[in-house]
Write an enzyme that holds these catalytic residues in place. Structure first.
Site: not given
Ligand code: MG
Length: 317
Positions: A148, A252
């Site tokens: 991240k 997702k």
């Molecule tokens: Mg992502």
């Protein structure tokens, strides 16, 4: 391209006994992204029992800050349903409840794909903790890692990235900004990524409203760009494809809506799709991985290496 409409075909109206159970699962360590800290995964396990007494489980795992409904909206939807529902109910869930669409339809799916050949991308913590984590995951067989960015000041993150480029092993890195970079920062990350030859792609460098800038960046650099937040739900995915996005789509499944509609889209338009976890329990995870086997780009790791953050086991459910 025409706006395509998807039809679910003609289903006999099968009847199911419906039950549901909310759950809360604390992360082993909070997941820190440019959206903030996420400490407890809340969701719903649903059960549909058919007239032969067979129970099918599905999972509703919303991520509201990603564009799906909230857990409360999903709970309210479940609470207002009668104890017996039909397939018609399942196929009339509104698009504003994409995680519910996934949970109900996937409960009835067969999940008969063999997912043993899939390779996984291991999720690392933001910041310099990542440098302590990748080695253990490497020992476990991971070769692709997701880190991240856009969480700490860019100067600090670029120093950590420089340390990654010194790793004496062939690793691939996915940089996930969660929409948290400025245009200038995104350019800098792409320059560094191009010269490192380490980066598979940068995920969602800019916010949803900066689609054109992400198009521009994808033409300026060799490092690929993946959309994630921009394509969270099916309508967004379709809209980005229509607007000409031909880079990577991170999907997702748990929040994208009906699996059948996603399948029809991916079979019609051969997009470069990376499938990714929404931090489900094993129930949602199995359904999502089954779709990944069918529809994801087989040359890319799936984003389900999240054991550092949340166990896939479902104690107490
Ligand atoms: Mg992502």
């Amino acid at each position: 391209m025409e706006w395509i409409t998807f039809e679910f075909g003609i289903y006999a109206w099968l009847m199911y006994q419906f039950a549901f159970q909310p759950y809360q699962r604390p992360f082993k360590q909070p997941l820190q992204t440019s959206h903030g800290k996420w400490e407890v995964r809340e969701g719903i396990i649903l059960s549909l029992t058919d007239n032969l007494g067979k129970t099918h489980q599905g999972e509703i795992a919303p991520i509201s800050w990603f564009g799906s409904e909230t857990v409360n909206q999903a709970l309210n939807y479940c609470r207002q349903l009668p104890p017996e529902i039909t397939t018609e109910t399942i196929y009339t869930i509104p698009d504003s409840l994409p995680a519910c669409q996934f949970g109900f339809e996937s409960a009835l799916a067969l999940n008969n794909q063999n997912s043993h050949h899939l390779t996984y991308s291991g999720l690392l913590s933001a910041g310099k903790a990542a440098l302590q984590q990748w080695g253990k995951l490497w020992e476990q067989g991971y070769r692709t890692f997701k880190w991240k960015i856009g969480v700490y000041p860019i100067v600090e993150e670029l120093e950590i990235f420089a340390a990654f480029t010194q790793i004496p092993k062939p690793v691939k890195l996915r940089l996930d900004a969660n929409g948290g970079l400025t245009y200038d920062e995104a350019n800098l990350w792409l320059q560094k990524s191009d010269s490192s030859k380490l980066v598979e792609f940068i995920e969602q460098p800019l916010g949803l409203e900066q689609f054109e800038q992400m198009q521009t960046l994808s033409n300026l650099y060799n490092t690929a760009i993946a959309l994630d937040e921009s394509v969270a739900t099916f309508n967004q995915l379709q809209a980005c494809y229509q607007r000409g996005w031909r880079g990577i789509f991170v999907i997702k499944p748990s929040i994208v809506g009906y699996p059948s509609r996603l399948r029809q889209f991916c079979q019609t338009y051969p997009i470069d799709a990376v499938f990714s976890s929404a931090f489900e329990t094993e129930i949602g995870r199995n359904s999502a991985l089954n779709l990944a086997v069918e529809l994801a780009n087989p040359h890319r790791a799936v984003g389900f290496g999240i054991d550092n953050f949340l166990s896939p086991n479902t104690p107490g459910i």
